[in-house]
Design a protein around this motif. Sequence first.
Motif, short mmCIF file in Angstrom:
data_model
loop_
_atom_site.label_atom_id
_atom_site.label_comp_id
_atom_site.label_asym_id
_atom_site.label_seq_id
_atom_site.Cartn_x
_atom_site.Cartn_y
_atom_site.Cartn_z
N ARG A 20 -18.58 19.62 -36.65
CA ARG A 20 -19.80 19.02 -37.21
C ARG A 20 -19.94 17.56 -36.79
NH1 ARG A 20 -18.72 19.96 -42.08
NH2 ARG A 20 -19.66 22.03 -42.17
N ALA A 21 -18.83 16.85 -36.77
CA ALA A 21 -18.86 15.44 -36.34
C ALA A 21 -19.21 15.33 -34.85
CB ALA A 21 -17.53 14.78 -36.63
N VAL A 22 -18.66 16.23 -34.02
CA VAL A 22 -18.97 16.22 -32.60
C VAL A 22 -20.45 16.54 -32.38
CG1 VAL A 22 -18.48 17.32 -30.39
CG2 VAL A 22 -16.61 16.80 -31.96
N LYS A 23 -20.95 17.44 -33.15
CA LYS A 23 -22.37 17.84 -33.01
C LYS A 23 -23.30 16.66 -33.25
CE LYS A 23 -25.75 21.04 -34.98
NZ LYS A 23 -25.97 22.10 -35.99
N LYS A 24 -22.96 15.79 -34.17
CA LYS A 24 -23.81 14.63 -34.46
C LYS A 24 -23.91 13.68 -33.26
CE LYS A 24 -22.93 14.62 -39.43
NZ LYS A 24 -22.37 13.83 -40.58
N HIS A 25 -22.87 13.65 -32.43
CA HIS A 25 -22.86 12.77 -31.27
C HIS A 25 -23.61 13.35 -30.08
CE1 HIS A 25 -18.80 11.06 -32.95
NE2 HIS A 25 -19.86 10.56 -33.57
N PRO A 72 -26.85 15.38 -29.91
CA PRO A 72 -28.02 16.06 -30.48
C PRO A 72 -28.87 16.81 -29.46
CG PRO A 72 -28.42 13.71 -30.30
CD PRO A 72 -26.99 13.93 -29.92
N THR A 73 -28.67 16.56 -28.17
CA THR A 73 -29.49 17.20 -27.15
C THR A 73 -29.02 18.62 -26.84
OG1 THR A 73 -29.86 15.01 -26.18
CG2 THR A 73 -30.44 16.90 -24.82
N GLN A 74 -27.82 18.96 -27.18
CA GLN A 74 -27.26 20.26 -26.79
C GLN A 74 -27.97 21.40 -27.53
OE1 GLN A 74 -25.17 20.10 -24.23
NE2 GLN A 74 -25.49 17.87 -24.46
N ARG A 75 -27.90 22.55 -26.91
CA ARG A 75 -28.52 23.74 -27.51
C ARG A 75 -27.81 24.10 -28.80
NH1 ARG A 75 -29.05 28.19 -22.83
NH2 ARG A 75 -29.89 29.29 -24.62
N ASP A 120 -20.73 12.97 -17.12
CA ASP A 120 -20.11 12.12 -18.14
C ASP A 120 -20.19 12.76 -19.52
OD1 ASP A 120 -19.55 10.29 -16.17
OD2 ASP A 120 -21.35 9.06 -16.55
N THR A 121 -21.36 13.34 -19.83
CA THR A 121 -21.51 14.03 -21.11
C THR A 121 -20.52 15.17 -21.23
OG1 THR A 121 -23.86 13.46 -21.18
CG2 THR A 121 -23.12 15.27 -22.58
N LEU A 122 -20.37 15.92 -20.15
CA LEU A 122 -19.47 17.07 -20.16
C LEU A 122 -18.02 16.66 -20.41
CD1 LEU A 122 -18.94 20.14 -19.52
CD2 LEU A 122 -18.48 19.36 -17.19
N ARG A 123 -17.54 15.65 -19.70
CA ARG A 123 -16.15 15.24 -19.85
C ARG A 123 -15.88 14.72 -21.26
NH1 ARG A 123 -12.80 14.24 -15.38
NH2 ARG A 123 -13.68 15.00 -13.41
N ALA A 172 -19.20 31.34 -20.87
CA ALA A 172 -19.96 30.34 -20.13
C ALA A 172 -21.14 29.83 -20.96
CB ALA A 172 -20.46 30.92 -18.81
N VAL A 173 -21.30 28.51 -20.99
CA VAL A 173 -22.41 27.86 -21.72
C VAL A 173 -22.89 26.65 -20.91
CG1 VAL A 173 -21.67 28.59 -24.02
CG2 VAL A 173 -20.78 26.46 -23.06
N TYR A 174 -24.13 26.25 -21.14
CA TYR A 174 -24.69 25.07 -20.49
C TYR A 174 -24.41 23.83 -21.33
CZ TYR A 174 -27.40 27.96 -17.25
OH TYR A 174 -27.78 28.84 -16.26
N VAL A 175 -24.14 22.72 -20.64
CA VAL A 175 -24.01 21.41 -21.29
C VAL A 175 -25.08 20.50 -20.69
CG1 VAL A 175 -22.54 19.40 -21.67
CG2 VAL A 175 -21.55 21.70 -21.72
N LEU A 176 -25.92 19.96 -21.54
CA LEU A 176 -27.04 19.11 -21.11
C LEU A 176 -26.65 17.63 -21.18
CD1 LEU A 176 -29.88 20.98 -23.07
CD2 LEU A 176 -29.07 21.40 -20.73
N PRO A 177 -27.29 16.80 -20.39
CA PRO A 177 -26.97 15.36 -20.42
C PRO A 177 -27.50 14.72 -21.70
CG PRO A 177 -28.79 15.76 -18.91
CD PRO A 177 -28.29 17.12 -19.34
N GLU A 178 -26.73 13.78 -22.21
CA GLU A 178 -27.11 13.04 -23.40
C GLU A 178 -27.57 11.62 -22.99
OE1 GLU A 178 -27.36 13.90 -26.48
OE2 GLU A 178 -26.43 15.89 -26.45
N PRO A 179 -28.65 11.15 -23.60
CA PRO A 179 -29.10 9.78 -23.24
C PRO A 179 -28.14 8.70 -23.70
CG PRO A 179 -30.36 10.64 -25.08
CD PRO A 179 -29.53 11.78 -24.57
N GLU A 180 -27.37 8.95 -24.73
CA GLU A 180 -26.42 7.97 -25.24
C GLU A 180 -25.17 8.68 -25.69
OE1 GLU A 180 -26.17 4.42 -28.61
OE2 GLU A 180 -28.01 5.61 -28.34
N LEU A 181 -24.02 8.17 -25.25
CA LEU A 181 -22.74 8.76 -25.59
C LEU A 181 -22.02 7.92 -26.63
CD1 LEU A 181 -21.47 9.74 -22.02
CD2 LEU A 181 -22.54 11.21 -23.73
N PRO A 182 -21.13 8.53 -27.44
CA PRO A 182 -20.39 7.77 -28.44
C PRO A 182 -19.44 6.76 -27.80
CG PRO A 182 -19.55 10.01 -28.29
CD PRO A 182 -20.81 9.96 -27.48
#
Length: 372
Positions: free
Chosen positions: A171-176, A178-181, A216-219, A358-368
Amino acid sequence: MISADESDEEITVPWPPQPRRPLRPAMSSSASPHGYNLRRSSRRSSESGVPAEDAADDDARSQSDLDDSEDESRGLQRGETARRNSGRFSGRRPEKETPGKKGDCNDGGAGTTSSDVGLLAVAVGIFIAVCFGLGLYVSNTGDDGDVTNLPGIHTHLEDNVFEKYLKDQIRAVKKHYPTQRKDLWPELLAGIKRVARVVPPQPTTFLLLHTGEAEDTLRCLAREVARAATGFLNASQFVAVDGERLREIHERNLRASKEPEDNGWFVEMYRPLVERDRAMILYDLEKVPGMVAQALHSFCDEVSPLVGQAVYLFTLRVPEYSSLRAVRVAEDLLNDLWSGELSDDVRAPLLTRITGGAVYVLPEPELPRSCS
């Protein structure tokens, strides 16, 4: 009435004996209706001084009592015969009466037989066994019914605590991010939880697809998910492997004239680390040679894995996001990359074990900040 003068007359007894009839209260003839010879009774009465009439009356009363007794005996015999016949024609065998098993006439009911006691004991035994089985099942099952008695991770009493920890972390990771499916987070949570709940133990593999702009978002996302997994699996850190590094080792082995099919070094190097840390991230799967990737088959196998209680996160860079399912995109790309090194019968089962999650990871405009 039989007189003393008539007592000397001979009375014959008919044969065979005729059915007996009750004696009449008074008789005028000296002959007995039953054909009995009354001479001895008359003589005994005369010799003892008892009137013949009184002696005959006594004999008649004795005979009547005898008849009544015989009638009563015959009645009991008929009743017993009827009871046995009733059991015979009703399709069941008449119960054999044994001492101590008959019903008491005071309580008005039949007593308990040995068969009844046996049936009662069997019923009680079955009831106790069912109750014990239900209690054992409830104590060893969780919310989804999977057995959770896995040595080396945590006990059933700790399940709720560890599962709450895992849910809070995801849940905490999800908050960081928000763009992901939205379907990404339930898949991650269910896959990690499954490792600690399935018997026999089975690993979980996630293949994270991304484009260059989302690297960067993925890593960062992969590291945070790996930390949550290791904490849930009672480990302290995770193993990080770079695909480019594996390619360099493979090429060096080829230059050293080693067999190209030899990938045992990968198993020897990383199996102890996975057994210790329970989680591994392999970055840039597209850079891993096919002969090295073949060793991943034994790690990700769900039937006989090298390490059953483990979570694997592989990253794969794709040219672009597609409307096709991530599994289909990953299979097409890896087939093109490894078709020259691996035959179809080796490559197909390997892809099945790698691309299932397999799942898609989308780019986030801002990372923690933790990712910087």
